[in-house]
Motif scaffolding. Structure first.
Motif, PDB file in Angstrom:
ATOM      1  N   SER A 316      -6.907  57.356  18.370  1.00 38.59           N
ATOM      2  CA  SER A 316      -6.844  56.968  19.690  1.00 38.59           C
ATOM      3  C   SER A 316      -6.705  58.193  20.483  1.00 38.59           C
ATOM      4  CB  SER A 316      -5.563  55.872  20.025  1.00 38.59           C
ATOM      5  OG  SER A 316      -4.277  56.612  19.759  1.00 38.59           O
ATOM      6  N   THR A 317      -6.682  57.759  21.843  1.00 40.59           N
ATOM      7  CA  THR A 317      -6.227  58.891  22.699  1.00 40.59           C
ATOM      8  C   THR A 317      -4.924  59.364  22.852  1.00 40.59           C
ATOM      9  OG1 THR A 317      -5.526  57.447  24.444  1.00 40.59           O
ATOM     10  CG2 THR A 317      -7.781  58.119  24.320  1.00 40.59           C
ATOM     11  N   LYS A 318      -4.628  60.605  23.087  1.00 38.51           N
ATOM     12  CA  LYS A 318      -3.162  61.212  23.143  1.00 38.51           C
ATOM     13  C   LYS A 318      -2.319  60.264  24.078  1.00 38.51           C
ATOM     14  CE  LYS A 318      -4.185  65.842  22.058  1.00 38.51           C
ATOM     15  NZ  LYS A 318      -4.079  67.349  22.298  1.00 38.51           N
ATOM     16  N   GLU A 319      -2.693  59.619  25.164  1.00 31.02           N
ATOM     17  CA  GLU A 319      -1.967  58.983  25.911  1.00 31.02           C
ATOM     18  C   GLU A 319      -1.452  57.736  25.607  1.00 31.02           C
ATOM     19  OE1 GLU A 319      -4.455  61.875  28.058  1.00 31.02           O
ATOM     20  OE2 GLU A 319      -5.045  60.363  26.773  1.00 31.02           O
ATOM     21  N   LEU A 320      -2.434  57.160  24.539  1.00 29.84           N
ATOM     22  CA  LEU A 320      -1.947  55.869  24.014  1.00 29.84           C
ATOM     23  C   LEU A 320      -1.034  56.195  22.785  1.00 29.84           C
ATOM     24  CD1 LEU A 320      -5.175  53.852  23.669  1.00 29.84           C
ATOM     25  CD2 LEU A 320      -3.195  53.189  24.744  1.00 29.84           C
ATOM     26  N   LYS A 321      -1.292  57.388  22.061  1.00 25.20           N
ATOM     27  CA  LYS A 321      -0.355  57.741  20.952  1.00 25.20           C
ATOM     28  C   LYS A 321       0.780  58.396  21.318  1.00 25.20           C
ATOM     29  CE  LYS A 321      -0.650  57.920  16.477  1.00 25.20           C
ATOM     30  NZ  LYS A 321      -0.173  56.521  15.703  1.00 25.20           N
ATOM     31  N   PHE A 322       1.154  59.114  22.348  1.00 26.58           N
ATOM     32  CA  PHE A 322       2.248  59.511  22.599  1.00 26.58           C
ATOM     33  C   PHE A 322       2.837  58.834  23.805  1.00 26.58           C
ATOM     34  CE2 PHE A 322       0.251  63.175  20.437  1.00 26.58           C
ATOM     35  CZ  PHE A 322       0.894  63.236  19.573  1.00 26.58           C
ATOM     36  N   ALA A 323       2.537  57.916  24.417  1.00 27.41           N
ATOM     37  CA  ALA A 323       3.127  57.131  25.667  1.00 27.41           C
ATOM     38  C   ALA A 323       4.574  56.503  25.394  1.00 27.41           C
ATOM     39  CB  ALA A 323       2.076  56.062  25.921  1.00 27.41           C
ATOM     40  N   HIS A 324       5.235  56.370  26.299  1.00 21.85           N
ATOM     41  CA  HIS A 324       6.569  55.673  26.329  1.00 21.85           C
ATOM     42  C   HIS A 324       7.569  56.520  25.678  1.00 21.85           C
ATOM     43  CE1 HIS A 324       4.308  52.352  27.608  1.00 21.85           C
ATOM     44  NE2 HIS A 324       3.337  52.307  26.429  1.00 21.85           N
ATOM     45  N   GLY A 325       7.400  57.815  25.720  1.00 19.51           N
ATOM     46  CA  GLY A 325       8.646  58.710  25.272  1.00 19.51           C
ATOM     47  C   GLY A 325       8.859  58.837  23.619  1.00 19.51           C
ATOM     48  N   GLY A 326       7.719  58.507  22.971  1.00 19.89           N
ATOM     49  CA  GLY A 326       8.136  58.397  21.806  1.00 19.89           C
ATOM     50  C   GLY A 326       8.555  57.161  20.959  1.00 19.89           C
ATOM     51  N   ASP A 327       8.548  55.926  21.771  1.00 20.43           N
ATOM     52  CA  ASP A 327       8.978  54.784  21.154  1.00 20.43           C
ATOM     53  C   ASP A 327       8.124  54.210  20.244  1.00 20.43           C
ATOM     54  OD1 ASP A 327       9.459  51.917  21.047  1.00 20.43           O
ATOM     55  OD2 ASP A 327      10.666  51.949  22.846  1.00 20.43           O
ATOM     56  N   GLN A 404     -12.774  68.096  13.707  1.00 21.92           N
ATOM     57  CA  GLN A 404     -13.750  67.739  14.540  1.00 21.92           C
ATOM     58  C   GLN A 404     -13.743  66.292  15.364  1.00 21.92           C
ATOM     59  OE1 GLN A 404     -16.817  69.164  15.075  1.00 21.92           O
ATOM     60  NE2 GLN A 404     -16.232  71.011  13.986  1.00 21.92           N
ATOM     61  N   HIS A 405     -12.413  65.750  14.981  1.00 26.74           N
ATOM     62  CA  HIS A 405     -11.962  64.513  15.573  1.00 26.74           C
ATOM     63  C   HIS A 405     -12.063  64.506  17.225  1.00 26.74           C
ATOM     64  CE1 HIS A 405      -9.287  63.777  11.842  1.00 26.74           C
ATOM     65  NE2 HIS A 405     -10.421  63.601  11.549  1.00 26.74           N
ATOM     66  N   LYS A 406     -12.499  63.499  17.748  1.00 25.05           N
ATOM     67  CA  LYS A 406     -12.555  63.675  19.285  1.00 25.05           C
ATOM     68  C   LYS A 406     -11.416  63.889  19.855  1.00 25.05           C
ATOM     69  CE  LYS A 406     -15.565  61.263  21.677  1.00 25.05           C
ATOM     70  NZ  LYS A 406     -16.518  60.151  22.402  1.00 25.05           N
ATOM     71  N   ASN A 407     -10.338  63.367  19.533  1.00 29.92           N
ATOM     72  CA  ASN A 407      -8.788  63.496  20.074  1.00 29.92           C
ATOM     73  C   ASN A 407      -7.918  64.085  18.977  1.00 29.92           C
ATOM     74  OD1 ASN A 407      -8.388  61.855  22.538  1.00 29.92           O
ATOM     75  ND2 ASN A 407      -9.572  60.554  21.125  1.00 29.92           N
ATOM     76  N   LYS A 408      -7.805  65.441  19.488  1.00 26.52           N
ATOM     77  CA  LYS A 408      -7.240  66.513  18.582  1.00 26.52           C
ATOM     78  C   LYS A 408      -5.833  66.417  18.257  1.00 26.52           C
ATOM     79  CE  LYS A 408     -11.251  68.750  19.294  1.00 26.52           C
ATOM     80  NZ  LYS A 408     -12.340  68.513  17.972  1.00 26.52           N
TER      81      LYS A 408
END
Length: 451
Positions: A316-327, A404-408
């Motif tokens: 997924s995107t970094k925004e989705l993966k790391f959203a909400h302060g690590g909840d 090579q993944h789109k989201n690093k």
């Protein structure tokens, strides 16, 4: 007149007929046409002799990859996913039907997938179809269109366009698939058990694991087994994380039910005790469990209770993966691991005293068997010339930014792994090489259909 082959690869150690041996592999028109002694007098347009540090193995067949195109191509896409596959020694992927828009639940949606993948695929690509409530009763046309089977969720998938099946709908799907011997592949977590264990979440991994207990997998797998017993259909349990389900799986297989099971590199590499607070790059469903559970999964692989290993690359995107302060309750779930799946499994296997031969069996031979890809997953005469030069003793550190993944991003970022892919050949042509002079040609992957 002496035949001129397209490619000959000579290796002191090549995985042929279930063991490593010194051979020369001759390739013509994308197919292995001869395997002989390492000094066999083959003539070829291109000849490669592997150094002693490298072994020749069949290309990995990864039957569980979320490419997400079309629709959520900012998460991944066929261009980036298949380049990552080639760099990781994976020469065939099967794409999951969800997280793309539309999901692959109709022949028209399958055609959209094929149109998206065709011009971009650096490795061979096949497709799973989806079994959702609205598609029940209409699965056979998608089967005839060439999907390798049908993915179903028994609990919410996380995306609205791919709803889960109730227990009754699961049994109806199995009954329908039994009519044409289709395969159901199942995300097995029970929504009732999940609802009973819902909690407030937070940055601690322990609370996340508690929200998705072993009983959720055990109950859902029991429902699948009951359906197989009633219908005679075939089913495959995806991404098993709960060792507590193994007794029921063993009993079902002993009963003769047509059940296969996979687990994934992250369940074999990580343990819950080692996951830091807020490290949501480790979030996946079902969750990574404790170290004792991990040891039981390895033992089940060795015993044959678990049949194969697939990446479940779910980016997924970094925004989705790391959203909400690590909840952990709110972050998107899924492990990005396609490019590093082979070295990750090999590294973990080494600590178990398990040989590379077993890793190949689980990640190339058994996965090809699941998909019915008879020309994949082996170095044998008549097989596709999907080859990998792999250095099992060479160590490297995963740098997510270099994947090579789109989201690093990846749970494997910073991890030291054994096993470096030096060259990957698809149908006898190089699609990846660590040689600085190598330049990849245009995408040459083939779109596969079930045979």
């Amino acid at each position: 007149m002496t035949e001129i082959h397209d490619l000959v690869v000579r290796a002191e150690r090549a995985y042929v007929d279930g063991r490593f041996q010194a051979v020369a592999v001759a390739v013509t028109a994308g197919t292995i046409v001869s395997i002989a002694s390492i000094d066999a007098p083959f003539d070829a347009a291109t000849e490669v002799t592997l150094p002693d540090s490298q072994v020749l193995i069949p290309g990995i067949v990864d039957t569980h990859v979320h490419v997400n195109e079309p629709g959520r191509t900012d998460w991944e896409g066929f261009a980036s996913a298949t380049r990552a596959a080639a760099a990781g020694g994976v020469t065939t992927i099967l794409d999951m039907p969800l997280n793309s828009i539309p999901p692959t639940t109709t022949p028209d949606a399958l055609q959209l997938k094929r149109e998206a993948a065709g011009p971009q695929a650096s490795v061979d690509v096949g497709f799973w179809g989806g079994a959702i409530p609205d598609s029940l009763g209409h699965l056979e046309p998608l089967h005839r269109a060439g999907v390798f089977g049908f993915k179903a969720f028994l609990s919410p998938s996380g995306v609205d366009e791919f709803p889960h099946l109730s227990t009754g709908q699961l049994h109806a799907a199995l009954q329908e698939l039994a009519g044409f011997d289709g395969l159901l592949i199942v995300h097995a977590e029970d929504p009732g058990v999940l609802a009973e264990h819902e909690n407030s979440g937070g940055v601690g991994y322990e609370a996340f694991v508690a929200s998705r207990p072993e009983d959720a997998e055990k109950t859902a797998i029991d429902h699948v087994i009951d359906g197989l017993r009633a219908t005679g259909a075939r089913a495959h349990i995806l991404h098993l994380s709960a060792a507590g389900a193994l007794p029921a799986i063993r009993a079902a297989k002993a009963e003769g039910l047509r059940l296969t099971v996979e687990t994934c590199p992250h369940y074999l590499s990580f343990a819950a005790e080692g996951i830091p607070d807020a490290a949501t790059q480790y979030k996946c469903c079902p969750p990574i469990r404790d170290e004792h559970n991990r040891e039981l999964l390895w033992a089940a692989l060795v015993a044959g209770d678990i049949d194969l290993i697939a990446s479940d690359h779910s980016p997924s995107t970094k925004e989705l993966k790391f959203a909400h302060g690590g909840d952990f309750a709110l972050a998107w779930g899924g492990i990005s691991g396609l490019q590093v799946s082979l070295p990750a499994v090999w590294t973990a296997a080494k600590t178990q005293g398990i040989g590379l031969d077993s890793v190949i069996e689980w990640m190339a031979v058994a996965t090809s068997r699941l998909a019915g890809l008879s020309t994949k997953g082996s170095l044998s005469v008549g097989a596709a010339a999907d080859l990998v030069a792999f250095a099992p003793g060479e160590k490297f550190t995963v740098v997510a930014q270099e994947l090579q993944h789109k989201n690093k991003l990846s749970a494997f970022d910073g991890r030291d792994l054994f096993g470096v892919v030096h060259t990957t050949w698809l149908a006898g042509a190089p699609v990846f090489s660590r040689d600085a002079a190598f330049e990849a040609g245009p995408p040459s992957g083939t779109l596969l259909t079930r045979t």
